[in-house]
Design an enzyme around this catalytic site. Structure first.
Site, PDB file in Angstrom:
ATOM      1  N   ASP A 196      -1.068  11.576 -44.519  1.00 45.34           N
ATOM      2  CA  ASP A 196      -0.576  13.125 -44.903  1.00 45.34           C
ATOM      3  C   ASP A 196       0.068  13.118 -46.337  1.00 45.34           C
ATOM      4  O   ASP A 196       0.185  14.222 -46.706  1.00 45.34           O
ATOM      5  CB  ASP A 196      -0.080  13.676 -43.749  1.00 45.34           C
ATOM      6  CG  ASP A 196       1.408  13.024 -43.601  1.00 45.34           C
ATOM      7  OD1 ASP A 196       1.896  11.994 -44.176  1.00 45.34           O
ATOM      8  OD2 ASP A 196       1.967  13.433 -42.788  1.00 45.34           O
ATOM      9  N   LYS A 218      -2.186   7.878 -36.658  1.00 44.89           N
ATOM     10  CA  LYS A 218      -0.688   7.609 -37.005  1.00 44.89           C
ATOM     11  C   LYS A 218       0.059   9.016 -36.531  1.00 44.89           C
ATOM     12  O   LYS A 218      -0.345   9.646 -37.164  1.00 44.89           O
ATOM     13  CB  LYS A 218      -0.449   6.962 -38.255  1.00 44.89           C
ATOM     14  CG  LYS A 218       1.205   6.563 -38.311  1.00 44.89           C
ATOM     15  CD  LYS A 218       1.386   5.579 -39.819  1.00 44.89           C
ATOM     16  CE  LYS A 218       1.256   6.678 -40.960  1.00 44.89           C
ATOM     17  NZ  LYS A 218       2.479   7.694 -41.061  1.00 44.89           N
ATOM     18  N   GLU A 223       4.375  10.353 -36.576  1.00 46.16           N
ATOM     19  CA  GLU A 223       5.871   9.958 -36.710  1.00 46.16           C
ATOM     20  C   GLU A 223       6.703  10.211 -35.677  1.00 46.16           C
ATOM     21  O   GLU A 223       6.384  11.022 -34.714  1.00 46.16           O
ATOM     22  CB  GLU A 223       6.414  10.651 -37.986  1.00 46.16           C
ATOM     23  CG  GLU A 223       5.677  10.353 -39.231  1.00 46.16           C
ATOM     24  CD  GLU A 223       5.939  11.283 -40.392  1.00 46.16           C
ATOM     25  OE1 GLU A 223       5.491  10.938 -41.493  1.00 46.16           O
ATOM     26  OE2 GLU A 223       7.022  12.067 -40.181  1.00 46.16           O
ATOM     27  N   GLU A 269       9.482   2.785 -42.585  1.00 43.92           N
ATOM     28  CA  GLU A 269       9.780   3.194 -43.973  1.00 43.92           C
ATOM     29  C   GLU A 269      11.330   3.370 -44.250  1.00 43.92           C
ATOM     30  O   GLU A 269      12.162   3.654 -43.451  1.00 43.92           O
ATOM     31  CB  GLU A 269       9.003   4.666 -43.999  1.00 43.92           C
ATOM     32  CG  GLU A 269       9.154   5.281 -45.492  1.00 43.92           C
ATOM     33  CD  GLU A 269       8.425   6.243 -45.703  1.00 43.92           C
ATOM     34  OE1 GLU A 269       8.454   6.865 -46.742  1.00 43.92           O
ATOM     35  OE2 GLU A 269       7.602   6.683 -44.843  1.00 43.92           O
TER      36      GLU A 269
END
Length: 280
Positions: free
Chosen positions: A49, A118, A120, A187
């Protein structure tokens, strides 16, 4: 007649089996032409994204829509043949309920033909991840710095830089792994924490700003090629294409204005009529 052997795509189980093995190579792509280049060298292509920042000039990824992700995911699938293509689920497409997440993820898989999605979030998304994986949707997790949460985080800052902040991130990693994710992006977390998480869970970790201790690495393609105006600390620039592209455009504009382009070699001439022989 020669028979071409079909190229077998990498699958989510293939990536899952790479835990503690050869490091996983992953880059982003949003277009068919860049996907064809990335595909030659990468195990995974992420349709991130981050296209909101890279393609549309948004300050964050929050405005990205499901339709945008599907459109670019389809393009990347057309341009690739080998790598596992993972498509990000954008903000607002999965958080309301696990049922909402399933409908969004199913639409991504059906319309793009990609191999996984994917999303988050750690513990708060574990139930959703389990719901999806139990229904045949491979899920890659994403913990640590989660850009879709920028409005609550306040800034894109590294996570886990003091040991006092480690526990919640470790719990997130464990919850995502136990929920059935085949891999997870880690991350912008401190190196010792990334190392500890990688050693403590049984699915591959793919780092972005999380050190070489992870089972693989991912970068935004435009960042590592030097096309982004700002380069995060964790990015190594493997190219500096921005100035080269600007120079090429400048040369083109100069040639057009001076009428040096197009030249004789770039234009079409008339077709000479064929001479028909006379019977006389």
């Amino acid at each position: 007649m020669s028979v071409q052997t079909a190229v077998k795509r990498v699958t989510a189980p293939d990536i899952r089996a790479r835990k503690n093995g050869e490091p996983i190579v992953m880059l982003t792509s949003y277009h068919a032409h860049t996907a064809s280049l990335v595909d030659r060298y990468c195990d995974v292509i992420l349709v991130g994204d981050s296209l909101g920042n890279v393609m549309h000039g948004f300050e964050t990824t929050v405005p990205v829509t499901l339709d945008m992700m599907i459109l670019q995911g389809h393009a990347v699938m057309r341009g690739s043949k080998h790598a596992l293509v993972v498509v990000d689920m954008p903000f607002g497409s999965y958080e309301a309920s696990k049922e909402q997440a399933f409908h969004s993820a199913a639409r991504i898989l059906k319309e793009t033909h990609c191999g996984a999605v994917k999303l988050e979030g750690g513990k708060r998304m574990a139930e959703t991840i389990a719901f999806l994986t139990q229904r045949g949707i491979p899920v890659m997790g994403h913990i640590g710095l989660t850009p879709q949460s920028i409005n609550t985080l306040g800034s894109f800052r590294a996570q886990g830089r003091s040991e006092a902040a480690w526990a919640p991130i470790e719990e997130d990693a464990k919850a995502v792994a136990e929920a059935g994710a085949f891999a997870m992006v880690v991350e912008a977390v401190a190196e010792p924490l990334a190392k500890k998480i990688t050693a403590s869970i049984d699915v591959p970790t793919i780092g972005i700003g999380a050190s070489s201790a992870c089972d693989g690495q991912v970068l935004v393609l435009e960042d590592m090629l030097g096309l982004s105006p700002w380069t995060p600390k964790f990015v190594k620039r493997y190219g500096d294409l921005g100035p080269a592209i600007q120079e090429a455009i400048e040369s083109y504009a100069k040639d057009v204005r001076s009428r040096a382009f197009p030249g004789p070699e770039h234009v079409y001439g008339m077709i000479k009529p064929k001479v028909v022989a006379s019977n006389d």
